[in-house]
Design an enzyme around this catalytic site. Structure first.
Site, PDB file in Angstrom:
ATOM      1  N   GLY A 143      -4.190   0.639  -4.025  1.00 30.74           N
ATOM      2  CA  GLY A 143      -4.341   1.398  -5.266  1.00 30.74           C
ATOM      3  C   GLY A 143      -3.150   1.259  -6.210  1.00 30.74           C
ATOM      4  O   GLY A 143      -3.334   1.134  -7.424  1.00 30.74           O
ATOM      5  N   GLY A 180       1.089  -6.391  -1.299  1.00 35.91           N
ATOM      6  CA  GLY A 180       0.084  -5.343  -1.237  1.00 35.91           C
ATOM      7  C   GLY A 180      -1.011  -5.584  -2.260  1.00 35.91           C
ATOM      8  O   GLY A 180      -0.835  -6.365  -3.222  1.00 35.91           O
ATOM      9  N   ALA A 181      -2.152  -4.955  -2.049  1.00 33.39           N
ATOM     10  CA  ALA A 181      -3.273  -5.064  -2.997  1.00 33.39           C
ATOM     11  C   ALA A 181      -4.070  -3.765  -2.952  1.00 33.39           C
ATOM     12  O   ALA A 181      -5.278  -3.766  -3.092  1.00 33.39           O
ATOM     13  CB  ALA A 181      -4.154  -6.262  -2.633  1.00 33.39           C
ATOM     14  N   LYS A 204      -7.733   9.033  -5.422  1.00 32.17           N
ATOM     15  CA  LYS A 204      -7.670   8.413  -6.753  1.00 32.17           C
ATOM     16  C   LYS A 204      -8.959   7.664  -7.125  1.00 32.17           C
ATOM     17  O   LYS A 204      -9.332   7.631  -8.287  1.00 32.17           O
ATOM     18  CB  LYS A 204      -6.472   7.466  -6.848  1.00 32.17           C
ATOM     19  CG  LYS A 204      -5.140   8.186  -6.983  1.00 32.17           C
ATOM     20  CD  LYS A 204      -4.011   7.183  -7.157  1.00 32.17           C
ATOM     21  CE  LYS A 204      -2.665   7.870  -7.294  1.00 32.17           C
ATOM     22  NZ  LYS A 204      -1.581   6.906  -7.539  1.00 32.17           N
TER      23      LYS A 204
HETATM   24  N1  LIG Z   1       6.168   5.460  -7.647  1.00 35.22           N
HETATM   25  C1  LIG Z   1       4.973   5.889  -7.983  1.00 35.22           C
HETATM   26  O1  LIG Z   1       4.768   6.571  -8.993  1.00 35.22           O
HETATM   27  C2  LIG Z   1       3.806   5.496  -7.112  1.00 35.22           C
HETATM   28  C3  LIG Z   1       2.508   5.491  -7.632  1.00 35.22           C
HETATM   29  C4  LIG Z   1       1.452   5.108  -6.793  1.00 35.22           C
HETATM   30  C5  LIG Z   1       1.727   4.744  -5.471  1.00 35.22           C
HETATM   31  N2  LIG Z   1       3.008   4.756  -5.012  1.00 35.22           N
HETATM   32  C6  LIG Z   1       3.319   4.365  -3.618  1.00 35.22           C
HETATM   33  O2  LIG Z   1       2.840   3.065  -3.346  1.00 35.22           O
HETATM   34  C7  LIG Z   1       2.520   2.961  -1.961  1.00 35.22           C
HETATM   35  C8  LIG Z   1       1.144   2.318  -1.779  1.00 35.22           C
HETATM   36  O3  LIG Z   1       0.167   3.231  -2.258  1.00 35.22           O
HETATM   37  P1  LIG Z   1      -1.365   2.779  -2.424  1.00 35.22           P
HETATM   38  O4  LIG Z   1      -2.070   3.920  -3.060  1.00 35.22           O
HETATM   39  O5  LIG Z   1      -1.445   1.431  -3.042  1.00 35.22           O
HETATM   40  O6  LIG Z   1      -1.842   2.661  -0.888  1.00 35.22           O
HETATM   41  P2  LIG Z   1      -3.113   1.865  -0.364  1.00 35.22           P
HETATM   42  O7  LIG Z   1      -4.156   1.780  -1.420  1.00 35.22           O
HETATM   43  O8  LIG Z   1      -3.436   2.497   0.945  1.00 35.22           O
HETATM   44  O9  LIG Z   1      -2.556   0.356  -0.106  1.00 35.22           O
HETATM   45  C9  LIG Z   1      -1.726   0.105   0.953  1.00 35.22           C
HETATM   46  C10 LIG Z   1      -1.296  -1.383   1.000  1.00 35.22           C
HETATM   47  O10 LIG Z   1      -0.471  -1.525   2.138  1.00 35.22           O
HETATM   48  C11 LIG Z   1      -1.003  -2.573   2.960  1.00 35.22           C
HETATM   49  N3  LIG Z   1      -0.784  -2.252   4.389  1.00 35.22           N
HETATM   50  C12 LIG Z   1      -1.144  -1.123   5.047  1.00 35.22           C
HETATM   51  N4  LIG Z   1      -0.788  -1.200   6.337  1.00 35.22           N
HETATM   52  C13 LIG Z   1      -0.179  -2.406   6.493  1.00 35.22           C
HETATM   53  C14 LIG Z   1       0.428  -3.066   7.609  1.00 35.22           C
HETATM   54  N5  LIG Z   1       0.488  -2.483   8.820  1.00 35.22           N
HETATM   55  N6  LIG Z   1       0.950  -4.303   7.391  1.00 35.22           N
HETATM   56  C15 LIG Z   1       0.900  -4.893   6.182  1.00 35.22           C
HETATM   57  N7  LIG Z   1       0.340  -4.316   5.092  1.00 35.22           N
HETATM   58  C16 LIG Z   1      -0.181  -3.084   5.252  1.00 35.22           C
HETATM   59  C17 LIG Z   1      -2.478  -2.617   2.658  1.00 35.22           C
HETATM   60  O11 LIG Z   1      -2.959  -3.888   3.025  1.00 35.22           O
HETATM   61  P3  LIG Z   1      -4.506  -4.120   3.420  1.00 35.22           P
HETATM   62  O12 LIG Z   1      -5.220  -4.392   2.119  1.00 35.22           O
HETATM   63  O13 LIG Z   1      -4.464  -5.282   4.316  1.00 35.22           O
HETATM   64  O14 LIG Z   1      -4.994  -2.872   4.082  1.00 35.22           O
HETATM   65  C18 LIG Z   1      -2.454  -2.356   1.144  1.00 35.22           C
HETATM   66  O15 LIG Z   1      -2.154  -3.535   0.455  1.00 35.22           O
HETATM   67  C19 LIG Z   1       2.627   4.375  -1.390  1.00 35.22           C
HETATM   68  O16 LIG Z   1       3.857   4.485  -0.706  1.00 35.22           O
HETATM   69  C20 LIG Z   1       2.620   5.253  -2.618  1.00 35.22           C
HETATM   70  O17 LIG Z   1       3.363   6.460  -2.456  1.00 35.22           O
HETATM   71  C21 LIG Z   1       4.045   5.119  -5.812  1.00 35.22           C
END
Ligand SMILES: NC(=O)c1ccc[n+]([C@@H]2O[C@H](COP(=O)([O-])OP(=O)(O)OC[C@H]3O[C@@H](n4cnc5c(N)ncnc54)[C@H](OP(=O)(O)O)[C@@H]3O)[C@@H](O)[C@H]2O)c1
Length: 292
Positions: free
Chosen positions: A138, A135-136, A74
């Site tokens: 994408g 979370g912070a 993304k």
């Molecule tokens: N429903 C929808 O349409 C939609 C749209 C977009 C995304 N999503 C979903 O949202 C979720 C997140 O996606 P994303 O793109 O934001 O992922 P991302 O950018 O990889 O962000 C992941 C988040 O999880 C945290 N994290 C990862 N490992 C961790 C751990 N062991 N303990 C605590 N925190 C942890 C990260 O914290 P750090 O900053 O510390 O690494 C970060 O805040 C996914 O499941 C995705 O499928 C859904």
């Protein structure tokens, strides 16, 4: 007529086999009578994103009319774009690409999709709400601009890596004072929130990264998990075991962000009510259909 090729669209990511986007866009196509083919496209991984860029350019050169983008591309989808909507700039990421001569335009429909589904499920806007977000990454970056536009009282960000939450706050200089960065111990001192949003994926939770010891809830707190899966998500399950009745996962957001992409490409906003009905949701939740 029979030999005319339908307009070509796709969702691009890696992995991609489990994406639900084709099912959703096929429903919109049937509903609106706009003939299209919507496929799943796997782009090779590379540190600098150039292989992703090549795959996108090839798809558009072959006549592709639009791409949805999912993890982990993304931010490359934005950085390689020729022009971008404000919502993509603010999020630092794009999920909807439309070809232009020599490149593409980038949009981010996650925020609009989230807000529409939140309203549908919660029955109110986020105006004057006190909001906590876990979370912070994408997904959180994608919704923050739209949430701030609703004029909540405050948005607290709680993230494992505090610096990332701070960097995200800095992206919103006009509304920055509404955003507070909280550590888990600081949460203990807070009054109940109206809305708690989760943006931490299932895999992270499986690694034991669950921060959800949240005292700051009341019977009226609404729990919105942006994550979705065929089974109940850990965040929703947690909310229910705490006796919280108002909890939902992110499948509705997925449908709504797809509808907004469809509007960008076809100029028609599809009617999503029938997709939120049980038969289609059950199809999306079939065990073969996992997280996007
Ligand atoms: N429903 C929808 O349409 C939609 C749209 C977009 C995304 N999503 C979903 O949202 C979720 C997140 O996606 P994303 O793109 O934001 O992922 P991302 O950018 O990889 O962000 C992941 C988040 O999880 C945290 N994290 C990862 N490992 C961790 C751990 N062991 N303990 C605590 N925190 C942890 C990260 O914290 P750090 O900053 O510390 O690494 C970060 O805040 C996914 O499941 C995705 O499928 C859904």
């Amino acid at each position: 007529m029979g030999c005319m090729n339908p307009l070509r669209y796709a969702v691009i990511g890696n992995p991609i086999a489990h994406s639900l986007s084709p099912l959703i866009h096929e429903m919109f196509s049937r509903q609106t009578g706009i003939a299209l083919a919507y496929e799943r496209l796997k782009a090779p991984l590379s540190d600098d994103g150039t292989l992703f860029r090549e795959k996108v350019m090839q798809f558009f050169a072959e006549g592709g009319k639009g791409l949805n983008v999912t993890a982990p591309f993304k931010s490359f989808a934005l950085s390689f774009s020729a022009c971008a909507a404000e919502n993509a700039f603010q999020a630092g990421a794009a999920n909807t690409l439309t070809p232009l001569s020599g490149g593409w335009r980038a949009d981010n429909t996650d925020g609009i999709g989230f807000i529409r589904d939140l309203y549908r499920q919660w029955g109110r806007s986020a105006e004057k709400a006190r909001i906590l977000i876990f979370g912070a990454g994408g997904a959180v970056a994608g919704i923050l601009g739209e949430l701030l536009a609703q004029k909540p009282t405050e948005i607290c960000l709680c993230n494992r890596t505090e610096d990332k939450a701070l960097a995200l706050k800095r992206r919103f200089p006009d509304s920055g004072e509404k955003i507070t960065i909280l550590s888990l111990p600081q949460l203990l001192l807070r009054e109940p929130f109206d809305l708690i949003v989760n943006g931490i994926g299932v895999r992270a939770i499986d690694q034991g990264g669950i921060p959800w010891q949240i005292p700051a809830v009341s019977d009226n707190t609404f729990f919105y998990d942006m994550v979705y899966s065929s089974a109940e998500t850990p965040f929703v399950a947690w909310a229910r075991t705490q006796g919280m009745r108002h909890a939902c996962d992110g499948l509705g957001m997925l449908i709504e962000q797809a509808a907004e992409s469809f509007r960008i490409w076809h100029g028609v906003l599809p009617e999503t009510a029938e997709l939120h009905m049980s038969t289609f949701i059950e199809l999306l939740r079939a065990p073969t259909n996992k997280e996007k």
